[in-house]
Write an enzyme that holds these catalytic residues in place. Structure first.
Site, short mmCIF file in Angstrom:
data_model
loop_
_atom_site.label_atom_id
_atom_site.label_comp_id
_atom_site.label_asym_id
_atom_site.label_seq_id
_atom_site.Cartn_x
_atom_site.Cartn_y
_atom_site.Cartn_z
N ASP A 24 0.80 -1.24 0.00
CA ASP A 24 0.00 0.00 0.00
C ASP A 24 0.83 1.29 0.00
O ASP A 24 0.54 2.21 0.78
CB ASP A 24 -0.94 0.00 1.22
CG ASP A 24 -1.94 -1.14 1.18
OD1 ASP A 24 -1.89 -1.95 0.24
OD2 ASP A 24 -2.77 -1.23 2.10
N LYS A 128 -7.13 -4.89 -2.95
CA LYS A 128 -7.91 -5.43 -1.83
C LYS A 128 -8.85 -4.37 -1.28
O LYS A 128 -8.63 -3.18 -1.52
CB LYS A 128 -6.98 -5.92 -0.72
CG LYS A 128 -6.11 -4.80 -0.17
CD LYS A 128 -5.09 -5.33 0.82
CE LYS A 128 -4.20 -4.22 1.29
NZ LYS A 128 -4.88 -3.18 2.05
N CYS A 173 -1.88 -2.93 7.60
CA CYS A 173 -1.75 -3.86 6.47
C CYS A 173 -0.48 -4.70 6.53
O CYS A 173 -0.52 -5.88 6.18
CB CYS A 173 -1.91 -3.10 5.16
SG CYS A 173 -3.62 -2.55 4.98
C1 VGL Z 1 -4.63 0.52 5.81
C2 VGL Z 1 -6.17 1.34 7.28
C3 VGL Z 1 -7.16 1.25 6.33
C4 VGL Z 1 -3.21 0.13 5.54
C5 VGL Z 1 -5.62 0.42 4.85
O1 VGL Z 1 -2.80 0.06 4.37
O2 VGL Z 1 -2.47 -0.12 6.53
N1 VGL Z 1 -4.92 0.97 7.02
N2 VGL Z 1 -6.87 0.80 5.11
#
Ligand code: VGL
Ligand code: ZN
Length: 226
Positions: A24, A128, A173
């Site tokens: 991410d 995702k 994540c």
């Molecule tokens: C994430 C919170 C919500 C992450 C993704 O990538 O850690 N954290 N969505």
């Protein structure tokens, strides 16, 4: 447990059965984004360098991308009486333990990878969080612990046995992906200096480090590879 307490593995020989998992590394998790992770931008260049090392050793590089519809139930904006950061959890764990600002909405600039990330080094991108009813912190399994992403199959089809996780955010994540990776039979490393955390609620990073240690996850730094 603190980052300074972790035992860092050195001189790791990487080969074609290894994969770097870049989690991410998207604009909304950067300091100017919708769900900012402090200093999240500082790891991008070093992640590129490690990705080059992996490619040179015939190891694989996989990117994950948080990819939500604009009505995702992890967004506080979907509730009349909630704010980002509020505690909230559905019974099945599909949403929670906290709600988020709107982030990584499909086809927006915030969902794009950081402009400096060398996306062409990636062998695959795994998206995702597309189901509005279920959040997906782990790159492997959505938070209901039932719905699988394509990540495990992809890694197995590439012959990968060890995964090295870096990116954002450490305590969401990255941590959930690491824990599921062990359950799915991979040997898992977290590259500690190539990740940054949110620490929400406070103490969350410490809990994650402890959970990962107890699960047998190992730790590396960006200079641990040869
Ligand atoms: C994430 C919170 C919500 C992450 C993704 O990538 O850690 N954290 N969505
Ligand atoms: Zn998300």
């Amino acid at each position: 447990m603190k980052i300074e307490d972790l035992k860092i593995e050195k001189d790791i020989n990487i080969n074609e059965k290894d994969a770097l998992l870049i989690v991410d590394l998207q604009n909304d998790f950067m300091p100017s984004g919708a769900l900012p992770v402090e200093n999240g931008d500082l790891i991008v260049d070093d992640i590129n360098n490690v990705a080059e090392t992996f490619k040179n050793k015939k190891s694989k590089v996989i990117l994950t991308q948080d990819w939500h519809p604009n009505n995702h139930k992890s967004f506080a904006s979907q509730y009349l009486d909630k704010n980002p950061g509020d505690a909230y959890q559905t019974e099945d764990g599909a949403i929670g333990p906290v709600l988020w600002p709107d982030h990584c909405v499909q086809d927006t600039e915030g969902a794009n990878f950081h402009k400096n990330l060398k996306k062409n080094l990636g062998d695959a991108v795994i998206q995702k969080g597309m189901n509005p009813e279920i959040d997906s912190y782990s790159g492997f399994l959505e938070n209901d612990k039932k719905t699988k992403t394509e990540l495990a199959e992809k890694l197995k089809s590439l012959g990968v046995e060890r995964i090295f996780i870096c990116g954002l955010a450490l305590d969401y994540c990255c941590c959930y992906t690491a824990l599921d990776g062990v359950d799915l039979g991979f040997e898992v490393f977290l590259i500690v200096d190539l990740t940054k955390g949110i620490d929400l609620p406070p103490g969350n990073i410490s809990n994650c480090l402890e959970n990962m240690t107890n699960k047998g996850i190992k730790f590396a730094n960006k200079d641990s590879f040869k």
